[in-house]
Design a protein around this motif. Structure first.
Motif, PDB file in Angstrom:
ATOM      1  N   GLU A  90       0.788  -1.225   0.000  1.00 45.16           N
ATOM      2  CA  GLU A  90       0.000   0.000   0.000  1.00 45.16           C
ATOM      3  C   GLU A  90       0.827   1.286   0.000  1.00 45.16           C
ATOM      4  N   PHE A  91       2.115   1.195   0.286  1.00 42.59           N
ATOM      5  CA  PHE A  91       2.965   2.382   0.284  1.00 42.59           C
ATOM      6  C   PHE A  91       4.406   1.981   0.013  1.00 42.59           C
ATOM      7  N   VAL A  92       5.207   2.975  -0.362  1.00 44.19           N
ATOM      8  CA  VAL A  92       6.645   2.803  -0.516  1.00 44.19           C
ATOM      9  C   VAL A  92       7.301   3.534   0.649  1.00 44.19           C
ATOM     10  N   PHE A  93       8.120   2.843   1.392  1.00 42.34           N
ATOM     11  CA  PHE A  93       8.821   3.419   2.527  1.00 42.34           C
ATOM     12  C   PHE A  93      10.007   4.227   2.018  1.00 42.34           C
ATOM     13  N   ASN A  94      10.088   5.491   2.431  1.00 43.53           N
ATOM     14  CA  ASN A  94      11.192   6.356   2.004  1.00 43.53           C
ATOM     15  C   ASN A  94      12.214   6.561   3.116  1.00 43.53           C
ATOM     16  N   SER A  95      11.754   6.995   4.292  1.00 39.52           N
ATOM     17  CA  SER A  95      12.690   7.236   5.394  1.00 39.52           C
ATOM     18  C   SER A  95      11.928   7.346   6.700  1.00 39.52           C
ATOM     19  N   ILE A  96      12.706   7.321   7.772  1.00 35.09           N
ATOM     20  CA  ILE A  96      12.122   7.451   9.105  1.00 35.09           C
ATOM     21  C   ILE A  96      13.168   8.102   9.997  1.00 35.09           C
ATOM     22  N   GLN A  97      12.719   8.953  10.905  1.00 36.38           N
ATOM     23  CA  GLN A  97      13.667   9.563  11.839  1.00 36.38           C
ATOM     24  C   GLN A  97      12.994   9.826  13.181  1.00 36.38           C
ATOM     25  N   ILE A  98      13.779   9.682  14.218  1.00 38.32           N
ATOM     26  CA  ILE A  98      13.315   9.976  15.572  1.00 38.32           C
ATOM     27  C   ILE A  98      13.248  11.490  15.728  1.00 38.32           C
ATOM     28  N   THR A  99      12.138  12.001  16.217  1.00 38.63           N
ATOM     29  CA  THR A  99      12.020  13.442  16.451  1.00 38.63           C
ATOM     30  C   THR A  99      12.169  13.785  17.928  1.00 38.63           C
ATOM     31  N   ASN A 100      11.895  12.840  18.806  1.00 36.53           N
ATOM     32  CA  ASN A 100      12.145  12.982  20.252  1.00 36.53           C
ATOM     33  C   ASN A 100      12.567  11.630  20.789  1.00 36.53           C
ATOM     34  N   LYS A 101      13.772  11.576  21.340  1.00 38.31           N
ATOM     35  CA  LYS A 101      14.261  10.343  21.970  1.00 38.31           C
ATOM     36  C   LYS A 101      13.359  10.005  23.163  1.00 38.31           C
ATOM     37  N   PRO A 102      13.439   8.775  23.676  1.00 37.42           N
ATOM     38  CA  PRO A 102      12.572   8.401  24.806  1.00 37.42           C
ATOM     39  C   PRO A 102      12.714   9.368  25.984  1.00 37.42           C
ATOM     40  N   TYR A 103      11.564   9.743  26.529  1.00 34.70           N
ATOM     41  CA  TYR A 103      11.545  10.658  27.665  1.00 34.70           C
ATOM     42  C   TYR A 103      10.342  10.351  28.550  1.00 34.70           C
ATOM     43  N   ILE A 104      10.460  10.688  29.819  1.00 34.86           N
ATOM     44  CA  ILE A 104       9.372  10.460  30.762  1.00 34.86           C
ATOM     45  C   ILE A 104       8.431  11.660  30.728  1.00 34.86           C
ATOM     46  N   THR A 105       7.137  11.386  30.730  1.00 31.36           N
ATOM     47  CA  THR A 105       6.156  12.473  30.705  1.00 31.36           C
ATOM     48  C   THR A 105       5.247  12.474  31.907  1.00 31.36           C
ATOM     49  N   GLU A 106       5.167  11.344  32.577  1.00 33.64           N
ATOM     50  CA  GLU A 106       4.200  11.267  33.669  1.00 33.64           C
ATOM     51  C   GLU A 106       4.695  10.311  34.739  1.00 33.64           C
ATOM     52  N   ALA A 107       4.565  10.718  35.959  1.00 30.66           N
ATOM     53  CA  ALA A 107       4.802   9.862  37.113  1.00 30.66           C
ATOM     54  C   ALA A 107       3.553   9.983  37.970  1.00 30.66           C
ATOM     55  N   GLY A 108       2.623   9.078  37.753  1.00 28.86           N
ATOM     56  CA  GLY A 108       1.303   9.201  38.358  1.00 28.86           C
ATOM     57  C   GLY A 108       1.138   8.463  39.665  1.00 28.86           C
ATOM     58  N   ASP A 109      -0.104   8.346  40.045  1.00 26.58           N
ATOM     59  CA  ASP A 109      -0.463   7.642  41.274  1.00 26.58           C
ATOM     60  C   ASP A 109      -0.021   6.192  41.204  1.00 26.58           C
TER      61      ASP A 109
END
Length: 126
Positions: A90-109
């Motif tokens: 269904e598609f041709v893959f051209n490229s991929i790139q990380i825009t934000n490395k892994p990061y923590i967003t929430e430390a919940g209950d």
């Protein structure tokens, strides 16, 4: 277009993760998911109707184990950065790139933590 299904299948097949990544949003318990982000756009359209498209996605993981979170998302990040081919009818893959490395967003209950990883994929569709 089946980009999200194709890449989640590829991640699940190629990586030995503690849980399968799925399309959707975080569950109440431990989970690993991928979903689209706003900002995707058509980059170019060709005379034959094909289109170059830029797509934004986020991978989110929720757990009470920070080592599991960090290790899993860094493993996925490295995999995505080195991904050079993604097969689809269904598609041709051209490229991929990380825009934000892994990061923590929430430390919940109850010690639940959420880590995120963002990337942009460029594909061509008919």
């Amino acid at each position: 277009m089946n980009f999200i299904e194709t890449i989640t299948d590829k991640i699940n097949i190629d990586l030995d993760l503690p849980m399968r990544i799925k399309k959707g949003y975080l569950d109440v318990g431990e989970s690993l998911v991928m979903y689209p982000l706003p900002g995707g756009q058509k980059v170019r359209e060709y005379m034959d109707g094909a289109k170059d498209i830029s797509l934004n996605y986020e991978i989110a993981m929720k757990s009470q184990d920070p080592e599991l979170l960090g290790g899993s998302l860094w493993q996925i990040s490295d995999f995505i950065e080195n991904l050079s081919n993604l097969e689809s009818d269904e598609f041709v893959f051209n490229s991929i790139q990380i825009t934000n490395k892994p990061y923590i967003t929430e430390a919940g209950d109850q010690n639940w933590l959420v880590f995120l990883l963002d990337f942009e994929a460029k594909i061509t569709t008919d």
